[in-house]
Motif scaffolding. Structure first.
Motif, PDB file in Angstrom:
ATOM      1  N   GLY A  38      -7.127  -2.673   6.852  1.00  0.00           N
ATOM      2  CA  GLY A  38      -6.569  -3.524   7.908  1.00  0.00           C
ATOM      3  C   GLY A  38      -5.069  -3.373   8.077  1.00  0.00           C
ATOM      4  N   PHE A  39      -4.417  -2.677   7.152  1.00  0.00           N
ATOM      5  CA  PHE A  39      -2.985  -2.385   7.305  1.00  0.00           C
ATOM      6  C   PHE A  39      -2.750  -1.002   7.918  1.00  0.00           C
ATOM      7  CE2 PHE A  39      -2.485  -5.355   3.508  1.00  0.00           C
ATOM      8  CZ  PHE A  39      -1.975  -6.402   4.263  1.00  0.00           C
ATOM      9  N   GLY A  40      -3.834  -0.378   8.378  1.00  0.00           N
ATOM     10  CA  GLY A  40      -3.732   1.012   8.835  1.00  0.00           C
ATOM     11  C   GLY A  40      -2.806   1.236  10.005  1.00  0.00           C
ATOM     12  N   TYR A  43       3.401   0.344   9.157  1.00  0.00           N
ATOM     13  CA  TYR A  43       4.200   1.519   8.779  1.00  0.00           C
ATOM     14  C   TYR A  43       3.519   2.399   7.728  1.00  0.00           C
ATOM     15  CZ  TYR A  43       5.325  -0.922   4.530  1.00  0.00           C
ATOM     16  OH  TYR A  43       5.196  -1.549   3.325  1.00  0.00           O
ATOM     17  N   CYS A  44       2.858   1.784   6.725  1.00  0.00           N
ATOM     18  CA  CYS A  44       2.310   2.618   5.648  1.00  0.00           C
ATOM     19  C   CYS A  44       1.103   3.425   6.118  1.00  0.00           C
ATOM     20  CB  CYS A  44       1.985   1.802   4.405  1.00  0.00           C
ATOM     21  SG  CYS A  44       0.827   0.445   4.676  1.00  0.00           S
ATOM     22  N   GLY A  45       0.461   2.976   7.202  1.00  0.00           N
ATOM     23  CA  GLY A  45      -0.636   3.761   7.757  1.00  0.00           C
ATOM     24  C   GLY A  45      -0.184   5.114   8.265  1.00  0.00           C
ATOM     25  N   ALA A  46       1.104   5.260   8.536  1.00  0.00           N
ATOM     26  CA  ALA A  46       1.625   6.529   9.065  1.00  0.00           C
ATOM     27  C   ALA A  46       1.617   7.631   8.010  1.00  0.00           C
ATOM     28  CB  ALA A  46       3.047   6.342   9.598  1.00  0.00           C
ATOM     29  N   ALA A  65      -9.820   5.902  14.776  1.00  0.00           N
ATOM     30  CA  ALA A  65      -8.666   6.385  14.009  1.00  0.00           C
ATOM     31  C   ALA A  65      -8.382   5.395  12.884  1.00  0.00           C
ATOM     32  CB  ALA A  65      -7.455   6.514  14.926  1.00  0.00           C
ATOM     33  N   TRP A  66      -7.588   5.832  11.945  1.00  0.00           N
ATOM     34  CA  TRP A  66      -7.202   4.989  10.804  1.00  0.00           C
ATOM     35  C   TRP A  66      -6.601   3.667  11.311  1.00  0.00           C
ATOM     36  CZ3 TRP A  66      -8.572   4.626   6.068  1.00  0.00           C
ATOM     37  CH2 TRP A  66      -7.781   4.021   5.097  1.00  0.00           C
ATOM     38  N   GLY A  67      -7.140   2.570  10.827  1.00  0.00           N
ATOM     39  CA  GLY A  67      -6.663   1.259  11.277  1.00  0.00           C
ATOM     40  C   GLY A  67      -7.467   0.684  12.430  1.00  0.00           C
ATOM     41  N   SER A  99      -8.080   2.164  -4.563  1.00  0.00           N
ATOM     42  CA  SER A  99      -7.368   3.416  -4.338  1.00  0.00           C
ATOM     43  C   SER A  99      -7.387   3.860  -2.882  1.00  0.00           C
ATOM     44  CB  SER A  99      -7.980   4.514  -5.216  1.00  0.00           C
ATOM     45  OG  SER A  99      -9.356   4.630  -4.922  1.00  0.00           O
ATOM     46  N   VAL A 100      -8.338   3.369  -2.075  1.00  0.00           N
ATOM     47  CA  VAL A 100      -8.456   3.875  -0.697  1.00  0.00           C
ATOM     48  C   VAL A 100      -8.425   2.766   0.352  1.00  0.00           C
ATOM     49  CG1 VAL A 100      -9.660   5.986  -1.342  1.00  0.00           C
ATOM     50  CG2 VAL A 100     -10.984   3.914  -0.884  1.00  0.00           C
ATOM     51  N   THR A 101      -8.064   1.569  -0.062  1.00  0.00           N
ATOM     52  CA  THR A 101      -7.915   0.453   0.861  1.00  0.00           C
ATOM     53  C   THR A 101      -7.048  -0.581   0.143  1.00  0.00           C
ATOM     54  OG1 THR A 101      -9.134  -1.074   2.304  1.00  0.00           O
ATOM     55  CG2 THR A 101      -9.959  -0.818   0.053  1.00  0.00           C
ATOM     56  N   THR A 134      -1.942  -3.757  -4.608  1.00  0.00           N
ATOM     57  CA  THR A 134      -1.826  -4.275  -3.243  1.00  0.00           C
ATOM     58  C   THR A 134      -0.392  -4.202  -2.755  1.00  0.00           C
ATOM     59  OG1 THR A 134      -2.275  -6.187  -1.822  1.00  0.00           O
ATOM     60  CG2 THR A 134      -1.485  -6.662  -4.049  1.00  0.00           C
ATOM     61  N   ARG A 135      -0.210  -4.310  -1.457  1.00  0.00           N
ATOM     62  CA  ARG A 135       1.106  -4.480  -0.875  1.00  0.00           C
ATOM     63  C   ARG A 135       1.193  -5.848  -0.192  1.00  0.00           C
ATOM     64  NH1 ARG A 135       1.582  -5.502   3.807  1.00  0.00           N
ATOM     65  NH2 ARG A 135       3.568  -4.467   4.155  1.00  0.00           N
ATOM     66  N   SER A 136       0.213  -6.699  -0.472  1.00  0.00           N
ATOM     67  CA  SER A 136       0.097  -7.941   0.285  1.00  0.00           C
ATOM     68  C   SER A 136       0.390  -9.180  -0.557  1.00  0.00           C
ATOM     69  CB  SER A 136      -1.318  -8.055   0.852  1.00  0.00           C
ATOM     70  OG  SER A 136      -1.508  -9.327   1.424  1.00  0.00           O
TER      71      SER A 136
HETATM   72  S1  SF4 Z   1      -4.530   1.741   1.948  1.00  0.00           S
HETATM   73 FE1  SF4 Z   1      -2.448   1.064   1.380  1.00  0.00          FE
HETATM   74  S2  SF4 Z   1      -1.075   2.630   2.210  1.00  0.00           S
HETATM   75 FE2  SF4 Z   1      -3.067   2.863   3.248  1.00  0.00          FE
HETATM   76  S3  SF4 Z   1      -2.857   1.646   5.124  1.00  0.00           S
HETATM   77 FE3  SF4 Z   1      -3.787   0.333   3.566  1.00  0.00          FE
HETATM   78  S4  SF4 Z   1      -2.049  -0.756   2.606  1.00  0.00           S
HETATM   79 FE4  SF4 Z   1      -1.205   0.992   3.756  1.00  0.00          FE
END
Ligand code: SF4
Length: 292
Positions: A38-40, A43-46, A65-67, A99-101, A134-136
């Motif tokens: 859901g953060f795709g 910025y980090c989705g880039a 597409a991603w996101g 690792s992938v979300t 996480t980044r959340s």
């Molecule tokens: S998996 Fe991590 S780096 Fe990739 S879009 Fe989600 S929060 Fe951002």
């Protein structure tokens, strides 16, 4: 964003090779209750490497597409309960979630998939390691629960302290993540900050990282950590946005060395991520002697 649910056959994925299977103290499994993130679209989705991996490709629909979509493995907590109950050597399990979300992406507010998995983990006290990556700052909802899992660590991504990079997080996001780290430490949660990937930072970043109270810090870069020595990043939308030499690891190395010189427990890239030693009494779990 499209949201779909599927039923998974298994939820723990064995790590035989790759980033998490390396390092001094490797992980044995990953746990990702979603395909897509859901953060795709932020910025980090880039630069997110997860959009290149099978978990997304096998589950997305044509044109997504991603996101654009998150596919929830709706029975993840039940799978986890079954797999932990049947594990022949639970003491050896070292699990990285995810690792992938992101386990605390916005959907977690509604579905509480991570919380339900944590409730399963909390029924066992004998695993070796669970890292919640996480980044959340939404993770603060679960700090009390995480604190009761004796092998759990929180790993919070904070890539920079600059809040005005066109390809990075804003100041509010950075502040909220530092506040989540402080709340985790104060709740008794073992906490790591992942400066991953290290983006341009200010002269006071090291001070702020040290003052956060985090027990451990990992510094990583696109070149060291994207799994392809920077090739994946070079073809990502991030590379077109970045107005600095992102291939130069020296600033990240300087941050790492500054933290180390100031007595911080700090690791570099894969060796930093996989550097949490087995718990006391779990000595039979082997270190990767090639990396020692
Ligand atoms: S998996 Fe991590 S780096 Fe990739 S879009 Fe989600 S929060 Fe951002």
């Amino acid at each position: 964003m499209n949201i779909r649910t599927i039923q998974a056959k298994r939820i723990l994925t064995k790590q035989k090779r790759g980033f998490l299977a390396e390092g001094v103290y490797p992980y044995t499994h990953t746990l990702s209750w979603a395909a897509g993130c859901g953060f795709g679209k932020i910025y980090c989705g880039a630069y997110c490497y997860a959009q290149k991996l099978p978990n997304w490709f096998y589950n997305r629909e044509d044109g997504e597409a991603w996101g654009d979509a998150v596919i929830i493995k709706a029975n993840a907590p039940q799978c986890l309960a079954g797999e932990l109950a049947k594990a022949h050597d639970r003491r050896s399990l070292r699990i990285f979630m995810s690792s992938v979300t992101d386990p605390y992406q916005p959907l977690e507010r509604r579905y509480r998939m991570t919380r339900r998995c944590l409730e399963v983990f909390a029924q066992y006290d004998d695993l070796d390691l669970l890292v919640i990556q996480t980044r959340s700052p939404l993770v603060i909802d679960d700090l009390d629960l995480i604190a009761h899992i004796p092998y759990a660590w929180l790993s919070m991504t904070i890539e920079t302290d600059c809040g005005d990079l066109p390809y990075g997080p804003n100041r509010r996001s950075i502040d909220k993540r530092f506040a989540a780290v402080r709340a985790a430490v104060d709740t008794g949660v073992r906490t790591q900050i992942a400066v991953s990937p290290c983006l341009p930072y200010t002269d006071t970043f090291a001070d702020r990282l040290i003052a956060s109270g985090a027990h451990k810090i990992v510094v990583d870069t696109f070149v060291a950590g994207d799994g392809s020595a920077g090739k994946r990043t070079a073809v990502s939308p991030f590379a077109a946005l970045a107005d600095y030499e992102w291939r130069d690891d020296d600033p990240a190395r300087a941050l790492h060395d500054t933290l180390q010189a100031r007595g911080v427990s700090v690791g570099w890239s894969v060796d930093g991520f996989a550097s949490i030693a087995p718990r006391q009494g779990h000595d039979s779990i082997g270190a990767n002697t090639n990396r020692l």
